[in-house]
Design a protein around this motif. Structure first.
Motif, short mmCIF file in Angstrom:
data_model
loop_
_atom_site.label_atom_id
_atom_site.label_comp_id
_atom_site.label_asym_id
_atom_site.label_seq_id
_atom_site.Cartn_x
_atom_site.Cartn_y
_atom_site.Cartn_z
N ARG A 1 33.59 62.08 55.01
CA ARG A 1 32.19 61.74 55.31
C ARG A 1 32.08 60.83 56.53
N GLY A 2 33.20 60.54 57.16
CA GLY A 2 33.18 59.73 58.38
C GLY A 2 32.96 58.25 58.15
N TYR A 3 33.25 57.77 56.95
CA TYR A 3 33.13 56.34 56.66
C TYR A 3 34.39 55.64 57.15
N ASN A 4 34.25 54.41 57.60
CA ASN A 4 35.39 53.65 58.10
C ASN A 4 35.98 52.76 57.01
N ILE A 5 37.30 52.69 56.96
CA ILE A 5 38.01 51.75 56.10
C ILE A 5 38.61 50.68 57.00
N GLU A 6 38.16 49.44 56.85
CA GLU A 6 38.72 48.34 57.63
C GLU A 6 40.02 47.85 57.02
N SER A 7 40.11 47.91 55.69
CA SER A 7 41.28 47.41 54.98
C SER A 7 41.37 48.13 53.65
N LEU A 8 42.60 48.41 53.21
CA LEU A 8 42.81 49.11 51.95
C LEU A 8 44.09 48.60 51.31
N THR A 9 44.00 48.16 50.07
CA THR A 9 45.18 47.78 49.31
C THR A 9 45.09 48.41 47.93
N VAL A 10 46.25 48.65 47.34
CA VAL A 10 46.27 49.23 45.99
C VAL A 10 47.49 48.71 45.26
N ALA A 11 47.31 48.38 43.99
CA ALA A 11 48.42 47.94 43.16
C ALA A 11 48.07 48.14 41.69
N GLU A 12 49.11 48.36 40.91
CA GLU A 12 48.92 48.48 39.46
C GLU A 12 48.50 47.12 38.92
N VAL A 13 47.49 47.12 38.05
CA VAL A 13 47.01 45.87 37.45
C VAL A 13 47.17 45.84 35.94
N ASN A 14 47.44 47.01 35.33
CA ASN A 14 47.65 47.06 33.89
C ASN A 14 48.60 48.22 33.59
N ALA A 15 49.88 47.88 33.38
CA ALA A 15 50.90 48.92 33.16
C ALA A 15 50.67 49.65 31.84
N GLU A 16 50.25 48.92 30.82
CA GLU A 16 50.05 49.53 29.49
C GLU A 16 48.96 50.60 29.54
N GLN A 17 47.86 50.31 30.20
CA GLN A 17 46.75 51.27 30.30
C GLN A 17 46.86 52.16 31.55
N GLN A 18 47.90 51.95 32.33
CA GLN A 18 48.14 52.70 33.57
C GLN A 18 46.92 52.67 34.49
N LEU A 19 46.51 51.44 34.84
CA LEU A 19 45.37 51.24 35.72
C LEU A 19 45.81 50.56 37.01
N SER A 20 45.20 50.94 38.11
CA SER A 20 45.42 50.30 39.40
C SER A 20 44.09 49.86 39.97
N ARG A 21 44.15 48.86 40.83
CA ARG A 21 42.96 48.40 41.54
C ARG A 21 43.13 48.75 43.00
N ILE A 22 42.13 49.43 43.54
CA ILE A 22 42.07 49.70 44.97
C ILE A 22 41.01 48.76 45.54
N THR A 23 41.38 47.96 46.52
CA THR A 23 40.44 47.08 47.18
C THR A 23 40.18 47.64 48.57
N ILE A 24 38.93 47.95 48.84
CA ILE A 24 38.53 48.56 50.11
C ILE A 24 37.55 47.64 50.81
N VAL A 25 37.83 47.36 52.06
CA VAL A 25 36.87 46.66 52.90
C VAL A 25 36.32 47.69 53.86
N THR A 26 35.00 47.85 53.86
CA THR A 26 34.34 48.84 54.69
C THR A 26 33.07 48.24 55.26
N SER A 27 32.47 48.93 56.19
CA SER A 27 31.20 48.44 56.72
C SER A 27 30.27 49.61 56.96
#
Length: 171
Positions: A34-60
């Protein structure tokens, strides 16, 4: 459209997703398609038991574009929750950088002095260079990097933003 609708804003968005192959590609695909810009992107597992990750996106984008981004992220199948930390209230956001600076004599002393002011740690040193580790806001890192650029910046590696809301709320 009114001038307010055209105003470009920077937003930090936290996306809780299933930790499975292909999820990050789908999120990035949404932005690139869609042509959106990502200024910053990080991802890491935050809950191994529930197999969840958090993606942090900085956009404008304009407020309308930011709303579209959040709505489209929320529709992706592996997404559990989308939070616009910028709108939710106070949040903590940090980045980390490794900054290599070379120099001798007075420039070497000045690099150490500036690093001390910014609370950067020396993580490697040779006779001709230092590698500093610095953690802080994007603005803090930018100021430090600009100053080191004047003293002999040789190399730079930087993470994207990681963020979470302040207070007692969790995932």
């Amino acid at each position: 459209m009114s001038p307010v609708e055209q105003h470009i804003e920077r937003h930090t968005i936290s996306v809780l997703v299933d930790n499975e192959p292909g999820v990050l590609a789908r999120v990035i695909g949404l932005f690139s398609g869609r042509g959106y810009n990502i200024e910053s992107l990080t991802v890491a597992e935050v809950n191994a038991e529930q197999q969840l990750s958090r993606i942090t996106i900085v956009t404008s984008g304009t407020p309308m574009i930011i709303e579209q981004i959040k709505a489209q992220l929320d529709r992706l199948v592996p997404v559990h929750r989308v939070r616009d930390l910028t709108l939710e209230g106070p949040f903590v956001e940090r980045e980390m950088a490794l900054v290599k600076v070379s120099g001798a004599g007075e420039k070497r002393v000045e690099a150490l002095r500036i690093a001390d002011i910014f609370k950067a740690r020396v993580v490697d040193a040779t006779i001709t260079s230092f590698v500093f580790e610095i953690t802080g806001t994007a603005d803090d890192l930018n100021r430090f990097i600009d100053l080191m650029g004047q003293l002999g910046l040789v190399d730079l590696s930087r993470t994207g933003a990681v963020a979470m809301s302040r207070g007692t709320g969790g995932l």
